[in-house]
Scaffold this active site. Structure first.
Site, PDB file in Angstrom:
ATOM      1  N   ASP A 187       9.038  45.993  10.448  1.00  0.00           N
ATOM      2  CA  ASP A 187       9.575  47.081  11.286  1.00  0.00           C
ATOM      3  C   ASP A 187       9.506  48.438  10.588  1.00  0.00           C
ATOM      4  OD1 ASP A 187      10.445  45.056  13.164  1.00  0.00           O
ATOM      5  OD2 ASP A 187      12.167  44.721  11.871  1.00  0.00           O
ATOM      6  N   LYS A 196       4.503  50.239  10.997  1.00  0.00           N
ATOM      7  CA  LYS A 196       3.087  49.934  10.764  1.00  0.00           C
ATOM      8  C   LYS A 196       2.236  50.241  11.980  1.00  0.00           C
ATOM      9  CE  LYS A 196       3.811  45.661   9.720  1.00  0.00           C
ATOM     10  NZ  LYS A 196       5.278  45.738   9.877  1.00  0.00           N
ATOM     11  N   GLY A 255       5.957  42.773  16.626  1.00  0.00           N
ATOM     12  CA  GLY A 255       5.654  43.794  17.623  1.00  0.00           C
ATOM     13  C   GLY A 255       5.406  45.145  16.997  1.00  0.00           C
ATOM     14  N   HIS A 256       4.478  45.876  17.570  1.00  0.00           N
ATOM     15  CA  HIS A 256       4.221  47.251  17.162  1.00  0.00           C
ATOM     16  C   HIS A 256       4.513  48.156  18.351  1.00  0.00           C
ATOM     17  CE1 HIS A 256       2.579  46.030  13.459  1.00  0.00           C
ATOM     18  NE2 HIS A 256       1.312  45.908  13.790  1.00  0.00           N
ATOM     19  N   GLN A 271       4.880  41.864  10.430  1.00  0.00           N
ATOM     20  CA  GLN A 271       6.044  41.640   9.559  1.00  0.00           C
ATOM     21  C   GLN A 271       5.923  42.452   8.259  1.00  0.00           C
ATOM     22  OE1 GLN A 271       4.535  38.368  10.682  1.00  0.00           O
ATOM     23  NE2 GLN A 271       5.872  38.202  12.415  1.00  0.00           N
TER      24      GLN A 271
END
Length: 427
Positions: A12, A15, A39-40, A224
């Site tokens: 988180d 990225k 998730g991005h 991650q």
């Protein structure tokens, strides 16, 4: 030239934004591990996109995106994501997206066992997303997994699913005391998924190798973060793959000599989701301030993130483990408005000072952070366009990070938009 982007904390770190920013100069963007448990969030052209499996480079029309063999794929989640992007006006076809035929497939029984095992752990649960990631990786390493290439062969898929489901249903029935799953329903559904995905599937390691040999610019995108690595993270509160730079070679099918640089993405503070020790965690109004101002809620789960001061012990550890060549510092704007800012420079452990991150969670839980104080900065940081525009106190803060870790800072993010990104030096 090949560049790896990894998370240098517990994930988180932003990225998605950094990868999206760097993807502009890349020809190929590769996702090499994890699944749709990650998730991005990327903001581009005043629109917010939430991605889970597809590399951030998909938002550009001239990039090839690859989902590598190290990723575990939920076909429904992937198809839903493709449809979501198409509805947002993003072109997704096999000229822009390729899927490794060696990637493992998340099956419905993986998700069910994930949920049931977490429930059975009770108060000792790990805090998984329930997406079936761990059970899928378990089958992969137990050598009973089903790969993408297996979906394309109906007879092979039939036999492997039949064998696996007999074992999984017995586990579900006798250990977890839950209802068995239906073979025909799963088989027919996944054959439909295979038909929809078949044009995207290929040996991506060959495609990637050829692109690198042709001198194309390749960007590897991790999910991650370092402290969620199965070996080097805060085990067992980790993911089931290798988010560190070492995971790139295994998860995409290239040799280590093909990696040129590694950028570690790090927030100007620290967050984590789920259980486990967190030495610099804040339980006061400052922690709440950071959470709300930084909107620290998970892209995939919506869970509130635990917030704390920047931990340089962790960052130095990440630099060593992944061989970081530069740092991208994100969310420095979130700290704007705080009068004083603390940075952890070591841990007090059993009467002595340590500067290396311990393997034992029991030891980590005993560690008390040693802080160095810095004067804060104001909201003018969000208007900065160059490094020179940054407030003096922010520059002192960044300089200290470089000196402590021994890694130079190449990028500073002062806001969520692409244009809120300052390039400090070569990345």
């Amino acid at each position: 030239m090949s560049l790896v982007v990894i998370g240098a904390q517990w994930g988180d770190e932003g990225k998605g934004k950094i990868t999206d920013f760097l993807a502009e100069g890349a020809d190929v963007v590769v996702r090499y591990q994890g699944g749709n448990n990650a998730g991005h969030t990327v903001i581009a052209n005043d629109k917010k996109y939430k991605l889970h499996l597809i590399p951030s480079g998909i938002l550009y029309d001239d990039k090839l995106c690859i989902i590598g063999n190290g990723v575990v794929i939920d076909p429904k989640a992937l198809l839903d994501e493709i449809e979501y992007l198409k509805n947002e006006g993003i072109r997704v076809d096999n000229k822009k997206l390729l899927i490794s035929d060696r990637a493992h497939v998340i099956m419905p029984y993986h998700k069910k066992i994930d949920a049931l095992s977490e429930k059975k752990r009770g108060s000792k649960d790990i805090g998984t997303t329930g997406k079936g990631i761990g059970p899928c990786y378990t089958d992969k390493h137990e050598r009973t997994g089903i790969r993408i290439c297996d979906l394309l062969n109906k007879e092979v898929f039939y036999e492997r699913l039949k064998t696996n489901l007999e074992v999984k249903n017995r586990l579900i029935r006798e250990i977890y005391e839950d209802e068995e799953m239906n073979f025909d329903e799963i088989y027919n559904t996944y054959i439909e998924y295979a038909e929809k995905l078949k044009d995207f599937i290929t040996d991506t390691s060959v495609v990637l190798y050829d692109n690198i040999k042709e001198g194309k610019k390749v960007l590897f995108e991790g999910a991650q973060g370092t402290l969620l690595d199965i070996d080097y993270g805060t085990y067992p509160y980790v993911t089931s793959s290798h988010p560190i730079a070492g995971g790139v070679c295994i998860g995409s099918g290239i040799g280590p000599t093909m990696i040129d640089r590694v950028v570690g993405v790090c927030k100007a503070y620290t967050t984590r989701v789920g259980k486990g020790p967190f030495p610099t965690e804040l339980f006061d109004e400052i922690g709440d301030y950071i959470r709300e101002k930084g909107f620290e809620y998970g892209t995939t789960t919506g869970r509130a993130r635990r917030c704390g001061w920047l931990d340089l012990v962790i960052l130095k550890y990440a630099a060593r483990i992944s061989g970081l060549t530069s740092l991208a510092i994100t969310k420095i704007d979130t700290l704007a408005g705080l009068e004083k800012i603390k940075v952890c420079t070591g841990y007090e452990f059993e009467g002595r000072v340590i500067e290396n991150f311990p393997a034992s969670l029991e030891d980590l839980a005993k560690c008390k952070p040693i802080y160095e104080d810095f004067d804060g900065w104001d909201e003018s940081i969000q208007r900065a366009k160059t490094y020179e525009d940054l407030p003096e106190n922010a520059k002192k803060y960044l300089k200290f990070i470089e000196e402590y870790t021994g890694v130079r800072i190449s990028i500073v993010s002062v806001g969520p938009e692409r244009e809120n990104t300052i390039v400090v030096g070569k990345y």
